[in-house]
Write a protein that holds these residues in place. Structure first.
Motif, short mmCIF file in Angstrom:
data_model
loop_
_atom_site.label_atom_id
_atom_site.label_comp_id
_atom_site.label_asym_id
_atom_site.label_seq_id
_atom_site.Cartn_x
_atom_site.Cartn_y
_atom_site.Cartn_z
N TRP A 80 -9.30 7.32 -1.55
CA TRP A 80 -9.14 5.98 -0.97
C TRP A 80 -9.50 4.92 -2.00
CZ3 TRP A 80 -6.75 5.15 3.52
CH2 TRP A 80 -6.60 6.23 4.39
N LEU A 81 -8.54 4.08 -2.34
CA LEU A 81 -8.78 2.96 -3.24
C LEU A 81 -9.25 1.77 -2.44
CD1 LEU A 81 -5.67 3.31 -5.58
CD2 LEU A 81 -7.91 4.42 -5.75
N GLU A 82 -9.76 0.74 -3.15
CA GLU A 82 -10.35 -0.41 -2.47
C GLU A 82 -9.71 -1.73 -2.88
OE1 GLU A 82 -14.00 0.43 -4.13
OE2 GLU A 82 -14.26 2.28 -2.99
N ASP A 83 -8.93 -1.74 -3.94
CA ASP A 83 -8.24 -2.95 -4.41
C ASP A 83 -6.78 -2.83 -4.02
OD1 ASP A 83 -6.77 -4.80 -6.00
OD2 ASP A 83 -8.47 -4.96 -7.36
N PHE A 84 -6.34 -3.66 -3.08
CA PHE A 84 -4.99 -3.54 -2.57
C PHE A 84 -3.95 -3.76 -3.66
CE2 PHE A 84 -1.11 -5.41 -0.94
CZ PHE A 84 -0.75 -4.53 0.07
N ASP A 85 -4.12 -4.78 -4.49
CA ASP A 85 -3.11 -5.09 -5.50
C ASP A 85 -3.02 -3.99 -6.55
OD1 ASP A 85 -2.31 -7.52 -4.36
OD2 ASP A 85 -4.06 -8.52 -5.19
N ALA A 86 -4.16 -3.42 -6.93
CA ALA A 86 -4.13 -2.31 -7.87
C ALA A 86 -3.44 -1.11 -7.25
CB ALA A 86 -5.55 -1.95 -8.31
N ALA A 87 -3.71 -0.87 -5.97
CA ALA A 87 -3.05 0.24 -5.28
C ALA A 87 -1.55 0.01 -5.17
CB ALA A 87 -3.67 0.42 -3.89
N ALA A 88 -1.15 -1.24 -4.91
CA ALA A 88 0.28 -1.54 -4.81
C ALA A 88 0.99 -1.31 -6.14
CB ALA A 88 0.47 -2.99 -4.35
N ALA A 89 0.33 -1.71 -7.23
CA ALA A 89 0.92 -1.47 -8.55
C ALA A 89 1.04 0.02 -8.83
CB ALA A 89 0.07 -2.16 -9.62
N LEU A 90 0.03 0.78 -8.44
CA LEU A 90 0.06 2.23 -8.63
C LEU A 90 1.17 2.86 -7.79
CD1 LEU A 90 -1.36 4.62 -10.00
CD2 LEU A 90 -2.86 4.75 -8.01
N ALA A 91 1.30 2.40 -6.54
CA ALA A 91 2.36 2.93 -5.67
C ALA A 91 3.74 2.64 -6.25
CB ALA A 91 2.23 2.33 -4.28
N LEU A 92 3.91 1.46 -6.82
CA LEU A 92 5.20 1.12 -7.43
C LEU A 92 5.48 2.02 -8.62
CD1 LEU A 92 7.53 -0.92 -7.21
CD2 LEU A 92 6.29 -2.37 -8.81
N ALA A 93 4.45 2.26 -9.44
CA ALA A 93 4.64 3.10 -10.62
C ALA A 93 4.94 4.55 -10.24
CB ALA A 93 3.39 3.04 -11.50
N GLU A 94 4.33 5.02 -9.16
CA GLU A 94 4.51 6.42 -8.76
C GLU A 94 5.60 6.60 -7.70
OE1 GLU A 94 0.77 8.00 -7.54
OE2 GLU A 94 -0.05 7.99 -9.57
N ARG A 95 6.28 5.48 -7.35
CA ARG A 95 7.35 5.52 -6.36
C ARG A 95 6.85 6.05 -5.03
NH1 ARG A 95 12.65 7.51 -9.88
NH2 ARG A 95 12.51 5.85 -11.47
N LYS A 96 5.73 5.52 -4.61
CA LYS A 96 5.14 5.87 -3.32
C LYS A 96 5.03 4.61 -2.46
CE LYS A 96 2.18 9.56 -5.21
NZ LYS A 96 0.77 10.01 -5.37
N HIS A 97 4.61 4.80 -1.23
CA HIS A 97 4.28 3.69 -0.35
C HIS A 97 2.77 3.63 -0.18
CE1 HIS A 97 8.47 3.07 1.69
NE2 HIS A 97 8.52 3.05 0.38
#
Length: 400
Positions: A80-97
């Motif tokens: 579980w991550l805690e920074d939404f924007d960092a998680a969104a960037a990671l999801a975009l890079a990994e092609r996840k939601h």
């Protein structure tokens, strides 16, 4: 809110729907979370310790491999991550939601149960992490916990943007923040939560993909026929929507936006799209000037009840003084024109409420209009108006 309701029907604020008391955070007391990452101490290894057969690896090559993993398509696990924007960037890079958990760790018993029995369970993370980047946003009351909140303002923006009032809630969304599935607390372990959540994730994701395809068709240059075909498909999608089904109501706003295009693309209803779109939007309690004009166009005499439904929706949306004033003026104009009203009781109650708004010097302060609306209320719904205190209001207003 305006805080305009008289004693009587509902006793609530005008135009405002009150959320359930259960697990609702008052706006004035909203806490904004603290980082809720979890490390299992039973699995932690002392610093510098190495297990059997372990070897030292050069740091820089390993760091490069970790940074390049998203680009190489390698699967990573993050917890579980805690920074939404960092998680969104990671999801975009990994092609996840994203799977975002809004919890209140030190005041919400269901949030505590959800975290203990579900969110921290390896089976729950393992089932979803190949498709989702999990983000946990905690919203505690305690001062010490609040002090540990990273990016306080950003967390508040997310809570307000997604209208999260009841805790806990799980929202599935795209990396750019479009929610399409949700789940609250349910008794049971991780397996039970997954059995409830998985069909909603699948149905919501499929519905979102259909809506996005229709958006592209409507935005693409080309023949009007193709655009109208996409609008008709959106109308069918909205007509099939089941509030009790697995598709989240959070997908309704973009779908309704597509449906409302029928009011401008088929203004006279020659293809039968505009009138269907109007009825569906009114049923969803949507308000807008375009809907009012369409109601007048398709129901000039009030025979189908569309004018009353549009006025009711505007009343519910009137949460600020300018909107309340616009509603009152529109209601008074409709009542002066008259019509064969299909919902006289509802219209009379609206006139009574509007009369109280106009009579209050701190709100709309228009005694003449208040007297006019009192007369309409007593004519259309005499018993309901008297229960709401309109007779007493009429005596107060007098003839001055």
């Amino acid at each position: 809110g305006l805080g305009l309701s008289p004693p009587g029907r509902g006793g609530g604020q005008a135009g405002l729907r009150r959320p359930s008391r259960a697990w609702v955070v008052p706006e004035s007391e909203l806490p904004w979370g603290w980082p809720a990452g979890h490390t299992d101490p039973a699995r932690a290894r002392p610093s510098g310790a190495r297990g059997p057969g372990m070897r030292r690896f050069p740091i820089l090559p390993m760091l490069w491999l970790w940074l390049a993993a998203p680009l190489c398509g390698l699967t990573q696990t993050h917890g579980w991550l805690e920074d939404f924007d960092a998680a969104a960037a990671l999801a975009l890079a990994e092609r996840k939601h994203l799977l975002v958990a809004f919890v209140g760790s030190d005041w919400s018993a269901p949030s505590q149960s959800l975290r203990r029995e579900v969110l921290d369970a390896p089976a729950f993370i393992g089932a979803l992490e190949g498709r989702y980047v999990p983000v946990r946003l905690d919203f505690p009351y305690g001062a010490a916990a609040k002090d540990r909140v990273p990016r306080f303002a950003r967390n508040r923006e997310l809570q307000l943007a997604h209208d999260v009032r009841v805790f806990p809630v799980l929202l599935a969304m795209t990396p750019d923040g479009r929610p399409y599935a949700e789940s609250g607390w349910r008794p049971g372990d991780a397996r039970a939560q997954l059995e409830f959540l998985e069909p909603r994730l699948a149905a919501g994701r499929a519905a979102l993909e259909r809506i996005q395809a229709l958006e592209r068709e409507c935005a693409a240059p080309g023949e009007a026929g193709a655009r109208l075909g996409a609008i008709e498909a959106a109308i069918e999608e909205l007509a099939r929507f089941d509030p009790a089904g697995p598709v989240s109501p959070r997908l309704l706003p973009p779908l309704i936006a597509l449906v409302r295009l029928a009011l401008s693309e088929d203004p006279l209803g020659q293809r039968g799209l505009a009138d269907r779109a109007l009825d569906l939007c009114l049923a969803q309690e949507v308000w807008g000037e375009d809907l009012w004009q369409a109601a007048l166009r398709f129901d000039p005499q009030g025979l189908s009840g569309r004018q009353e439904r549009a006025l009711r929706n505007e009343f519910k949306a009137a949460r600020e003084r300018p909107k309340a004033r616009a509603f009152v003026q529109r209601l008074a104009g409709a009542l002066r024109r008259g019509g064969q009203w299909q919902r006289p009781l509802e219209l009379g109650e609206l006139a009574a409420q509007a009369a109280f708004w106009c009579a209050d010097p701190e709100l709309l302060d228009d005694r003449a209009l208040a007297r006019e609306l009192v007369a309409h209320a007593l004519e259309l719904a005499p018993e309901a108006a008297r229960r709401m205190g309109v007779s007493a209001l009429s005596e107060r207003l007098g003839g001055g």
